[in-house]
Design an enzyme around this catalytic site. Sequence first.
Site, mmCIF file in Angstrom:
data_model
loop_
_atom_site.group_PDB
_atom_site.id
_atom_site.type_symbol
_atom_site.label_atom_id
_atom_site.label_comp_id
_atom_site.label_asym_id
_atom_site.label_seq_id
_atom_site.Cartn_x
_atom_site.Cartn_y
_atom_site.Cartn_z
ATOM 1 N N THR A 38 0.823 -1.221 0.000
ATOM 2 C CA THR A 38 0.000 0.000 0.000
ATOM 3 C C THR A 38 0.846 1.254 0.000
ATOM 4 O O THR A 38 0.450 2.278 -0.566
ATOM 5 C CB THR A 38 -0.924 -0.013 1.223
ATOM 6 O OG1 THR A 38 -1.849 -1.075 1.051
ATOM 7 C CG2 THR A 38 -1.674 1.284 1.403
ATOM 8 N N TYR A 52 -8.037 0.512 -3.469
ATOM 9 C CA TYR A 52 -6.997 1.167 -4.268
ATOM 10 C C TYR A 52 -6.121 0.083 -4.903
ATOM 11 O O TYR A 52 -6.254 -1.107 -4.601
ATOM 12 C CB TYR A 52 -6.126 2.077 -3.380
ATOM 13 C CG TYR A 52 -5.610 1.360 -2.164
ATOM 14 C CD1 TYR A 52 -6.291 1.431 -0.946
ATOM 15 C CD2 TYR A 52 -4.485 0.541 -2.233
ATOM 16 C CE1 TYR A 52 -5.842 0.738 0.157
ATOM 17 C CE2 TYR A 52 -4.035 -0.172 -1.141
ATOM 18 C CZ TYR A 52 -4.713 -0.067 0.059
ATOM 19 O OH TYR A 52 -4.292 -0.767 1.148
ATOM 20 N N THR A 118 1.498 -4.522 4.163
ATOM 21 C CA THR A 118 1.353 -4.826 5.592
ATOM 22 C C THR A 118 0.730 -6.194 5.846
ATOM 23 O O THR A 118 0.867 -6.739 6.935
ATOM 24 C CB THR A 118 0.470 -3.760 6.268
ATOM 25 O OG1 THR A 118 -0.818 -3.744 5.621
ATOM 26 C CG2 THR A 118 1.121 -2.390 6.202
ATOM 27 N N ASP A 119 0.055 -6.769 4.855
ATOM 28 C CA ASP A 119 -0.641 -8.029 5.117
ATOM 29 C C ASP A 119 0.300 -9.131 5.598
ATOM 30 O O ASP A 119 -0.040 -9.853 6.539
ATOM 31 C CB ASP A 119 -1.364 -8.528 3.852
ATOM 32 C CG ASP A 119 -2.610 -7.716 3.542
ATOM 33 O OD1 ASP A 119 -2.797 -6.676 4.200
ATOM 34 O OD2 ASP A 119 -3.358 -8.117 2.640
ATOM 35 N N LYS A 191 -0.106 -7.904 12.597
ATOM 36 C CA LYS A 191 -1.152 -6.985 12.118
ATOM 37 C C LYS A 191 -2.449 -7.337 12.837
ATOM 38 O O LYS A 191 -2.931 -8.459 12.760
ATOM 39 C CB LYS A 191 -1.306 -7.096 10.598
ATOM 40 C CG LYS A 191 -2.260 -6.069 9.991
ATOM 41 C CD LYS A 191 -2.232 -6.088 8.464
ATOM 42 C CE LYS A 191 -3.151 -5.008 7.876
ATOM 43 N NZ LYS A 191 -3.115 -4.967 6.384
ATOM 44 N N GLU A 312 -2.408 -28.888 26.979
ATOM 45 C CA GLU A 312 -3.657 -29.351 26.352
ATOM 46 C C GLU A 312 -3.454 -30.600 25.491
ATOM 47 O O GLU A 312 -4.336 -31.051 24.795
ATOM 48 C CB GLU A 312 -4.246 -28.229 25.489
ATOM 49 C CG GLU A 312 -4.842 -27.093 26.305
ATOM 50 C CD GLU A 312 -6.041 -27.558 27.125
ATOM 51 O OE1 GLU A 312 -6.253 -27.019 28.223
ATOM 52 O OE2 GLU A 312 -6.752 -28.498 26.672
HETATM 53 N N1 DGL Z 1 -2.561 -5.715 -0.406
HETATM 54 C C1 DGL Z 1 -2.069 -5.381 0.921
HETATM 55 C C2 DGL Z 1 -0.560 -5.656 0.999
HETATM 56 O O1 DGL Z 1 0.145 -5.374 0.026
HETATM 57 C C3 DGL Z 1 -2.309 -3.945 1.233
HETATM 58 C C4 DGL Z 1 -2.054 -3.662 2.662
HETATM 59 C C5 DGL Z 1 -0.932 -2.688 2.889
HETATM 60 O O2 DGL Z 1 0.149 -2.773 2.244
HETATM 61 O O3 DGL Z 1 -1.120 -1.891 3.810
HETATM 62 O O4 DGL Z 1 -0.116 -6.134 2.045
#
Ligand code: DGL
Length: 355
Positions: A38, A52, A118-119, A191, A312
């Site tokens: 992103t 986006y 971020t994913d 995340k 467990e």
């Molecule tokens: N498609 C997600 C990624 O590239 C967008 C999330 C982001 O980068 O914040 O991880």
Amino acid sequence: MKRYSMCALVICVALSYPFASYAGDALPRIVVLATGGTIAGVGATATTTVGYAAAKIGVEGLVSAVPELSGIARVSGEQVMQVASENMTPGDWLALAKKVNRLLARDDVDGIVITHGTDTLEETAYFLNLTVRNSKSVVITGSMRPSTAISADGPMNLYNAVLLAGSAGAQGKGVLVALNDQISAAREVTKTNTTALDTFKTPGMGFLGYITGGQAHFYRATTKRHTSQSEFDIMKLEALPEVHIVYGYAGANSFMLDAAVGKGAAGMVNAGTGDGSMSDVMKAAYREARQKGVIVVRSSRTGSGFVARNGEAKDDEYDFVVAGNLNPQKARILLMLALTKTKDTKEIQRIFMEY
Ligand code: DGL
């Protein structure tokens, strides 16, 4: 942040090649490796914060949008890939780790910043934490809003990441994740929110520090092995063992586990309920997998806490490994690397307690 018109975007994409922009000689030499996400994203309007296009703007565009960088570092950049991070693969991790090791071995490189989606940022960060054999700084950053959005967070995240990478405090602390003015350890950061700017947290462990007022402030450091203390050497590795995760829930059956084992998984991680629990049905299936030579690691879907041996499940009797406080996606990464060295479950359990 300059908002990118389409024609500017075209220029940026066209210019995303290795480049150098130097300032004062005394400033730290930081290499920015861009992978997409992103932070390189472009939306149709200034208010577009979902829907986006990620991974559009090249590293030249990212860096040139933050001219203040020249006041804190001698920055050079390279576009190592251009992907939305959900498409990152273990092969990409290997390639990135090899590049980072080669760059940090150079006398004219003081630190590295990686811009990333971020994913799966936390997964790349932990893999590098285990495979970069150097104590120089490696800082990973990204953004939750695309570059074209009002109050885009990417530029300041990039500035702070470069500032952190050039700071004395960042050396020897392992791979660091820096967004939203917060510094996290690669091992525990995750995340926690689909869209919030403060999505990255380290549940139950807290931040390592903050970047504020143009300075990096540290309050603690991880006690687990990482980077220069790591035993994992990936420089000659071409692929990583297949390890997959099965999510635990009420009424789960062994379809997915059986399929993964049938496809040749070398290891399986249980994203168990509670303290890494398995239902009786799943326990039987995991035991069967173990008897076929598959390494089984018990982690938890809860997101924090420590999965202890013989809690467990009868780990000693079943010959299972426990993940400690590593979440399932991190436990998978450590098991992949452990399996490049051993299939001995006692050795693998040692590794899980040390990294
Ligand atoms: N498609 C997600 C990624 O590239 C967008 C999330 C982001 O980068 O914040 O991880």
